[in-house]
Design a protein around this motif. Structure first.
Motif, PDB file in Angstrom:
ATOM      1  N   GLY A   6      42.145  40.288  44.237  1.00  0.00           N
ATOM      2  CA  GLY A   6      42.460  40.249  42.811  1.00  0.00           C
ATOM      3  C   GLY A   6      43.376  41.371  42.365  1.00  0.00           C
ATOM      4  O   GLY A   6      44.081  41.241  41.354  1.00  0.00           O
ATOM      5  N   GLU A  12      46.358  38.350  44.861  1.00  0.00           N
ATOM      6  CA  GLU A  12      46.166  37.317  43.853  1.00  0.00           C
ATOM      7  C   GLU A  12      45.983  37.926  42.465  1.00  0.00           C
ATOM      8  O   GLU A  12      45.154  37.482  41.679  1.00  0.00           O
ATOM      9  CB  GLU A  12      44.950  36.454  44.209  1.00  0.00           C
ATOM     10  N   ASN A  13      46.772  38.956  42.169  1.00  0.00           N
ATOM     11  CA  ASN A  13      46.677  39.585  40.849  1.00  0.00           C
ATOM     12  C   ASN A  13      46.826  38.516  39.768  1.00  0.00           C
ATOM     13  O   ASN A  13      47.809  37.770  39.771  1.00  0.00           O
ATOM     14  CB  ASN A  13      47.769  40.640  40.691  1.00  0.00           C
ATOM     15  N   PRO A  14      45.862  38.406  38.848  1.00  0.00           N
ATOM     16  CA  PRO A  14      45.875  37.300  37.885  1.00  0.00           C
ATOM     17  C   PRO A  14      47.108  37.242  36.988  1.00  0.00           C
ATOM     18  O   PRO A  14      47.546  36.156  36.601  1.00  0.00           O
ATOM     19  CB  PRO A  14      44.600  37.528  37.063  1.00  0.00           C
ATOM     20  N   ARG A  56      37.743  31.852  37.902  1.00  0.00           N
ATOM     21  CA  ARG A  56      36.871  32.515  38.869  1.00  0.00           C
ATOM     22  C   ARG A  56      35.479  31.893  38.884  1.00  0.00           C
ATOM     23  O   ARG A  56      34.838  31.796  39.934  1.00  0.00           O
ATOM     24  CB  ARG A  56      36.755  34.018  38.564  1.00  0.00           C
ATOM     25  N   ASP A  79      34.537  39.762  43.703  1.00  0.00           N
ATOM     26  CA  ASP A  79      35.631  38.960  43.154  1.00  0.00           C
ATOM     27  C   ASP A  79      35.882  39.310  41.688  1.00  0.00           C
ATOM     28  O   ASP A  79      37.029  39.520  41.282  1.00  0.00           O
ATOM     29  CB  ASP A  79      35.293  37.470  43.282  1.00  0.00           C
ATOM     30  N   MET A 104      39.315  41.070  40.389  1.00  0.00           N
ATOM     31  CA  MET A 104      40.155  40.360  39.418  1.00  0.00           C
ATOM     32  C   MET A 104      40.254  41.139  38.110  1.00  0.00           C
ATOM     33  O   MET A 104      41.323  41.221  37.495  1.00  0.00           O
ATOM     34  CB  MET A 104      39.590  38.962  39.153  1.00  0.00           C
TER      35      MET A 104
END
Length: 207
Positions: free
Chosen positions: A14, A18-20, A117, A133, A137
């Motif tokens: 996160g 997969e940085n939001p 998520r 997670d 995130m």
């Protein structure tokens, strides 16, 4: 049989891969709205992180109990509960931040990052991994909007956390504190992150 990912890999996903905001381009509404000041961005990021972690824990713990037909309403109730807790705490102890975040604090309830998520991870994994997670995130979101806010506040007001850091002769770029400035800054950051990611992939392929 699929092997479960490590807690560290889930946590760092996160923040980096997969940085939001900078990779998945999620939550851009609040990211653009609260990043005119660094204090507002940090406050929103921490609030999001709290809600993400807590909702992930509860949803993961109840994943085998919540019926598939009503999972979305259940998620909303769980998330809304923690958002209400955040609102009450901020209103009681940090009223200025509560006013600054305004309606965007309440809109955490329907934030696409939290729903994503809950649906894709917490509902399918045990609580420990879900905590990793949610924390990853949340911190990734906080990092992205803080970076965005530092650029916007510095160029738009000449300040950092409300303190004047630019010389008296500096002429603030008013557009940076407006919506167009937010889009421009976010767009440039996305270009930079994608360029660095592609460069890293090419190096990895060459090696």
């Amino acid at each position: 049989m699929n092997e479960k990912p490590s807690k560290w890999k889930v946590f760092t996903a996160g923040i980096i891969r997969e940085n939001p905001v900078l990779r998945l381009v999620l939550g851009c509404c609040s990211a653009l709205a609260v990043t005119t000041t660094v204090s507002g961005a940090v406050g929103m990021g921490l609030a999001m992180t709290f809600v993400l972690v807590c909702s992930n824990i509860v949803i993961s713990a109840l994943r085998k109990v919540i019926p598939a037909k009503v999972h979305l309403p259940c998620y909303i109730v769980i998330i809304a509960t923690f958002v209400t807790v955040v609102q009450m705490v901020l209103q009681a102890f940090v009223p200025d931040l509560y006013k600054a975040l305004g309606v965007y604090l309440a809109l955490i309830v329907v934030n696409c990052i939290i729903f994503a998520r809950a649906e894709s991870f917490a509902s399918k994994n045990p609580p420990v991994l879900s905590i990793a997670d949610g924390l990853g995130m949340g911190l990734g979101f906080t990092f992205a909007i803080t970076l965005l806010s530092v650029i916007r506040e510095l160029l738009g007001n000449g300040t950092f956390f409300g303190l004047q850091v630019m010389p008296a002769s500096y002429q603030p770029m008013g557009i940076m504190t407006q919506v167009p400035g937010g889009f421009i800054t976010l767009g440039l950051l996305l270009i930079l992150v994608n360029a660095l990611s592609n460069k890293s992939k090419k190096k990895g392929a060459a090696a």
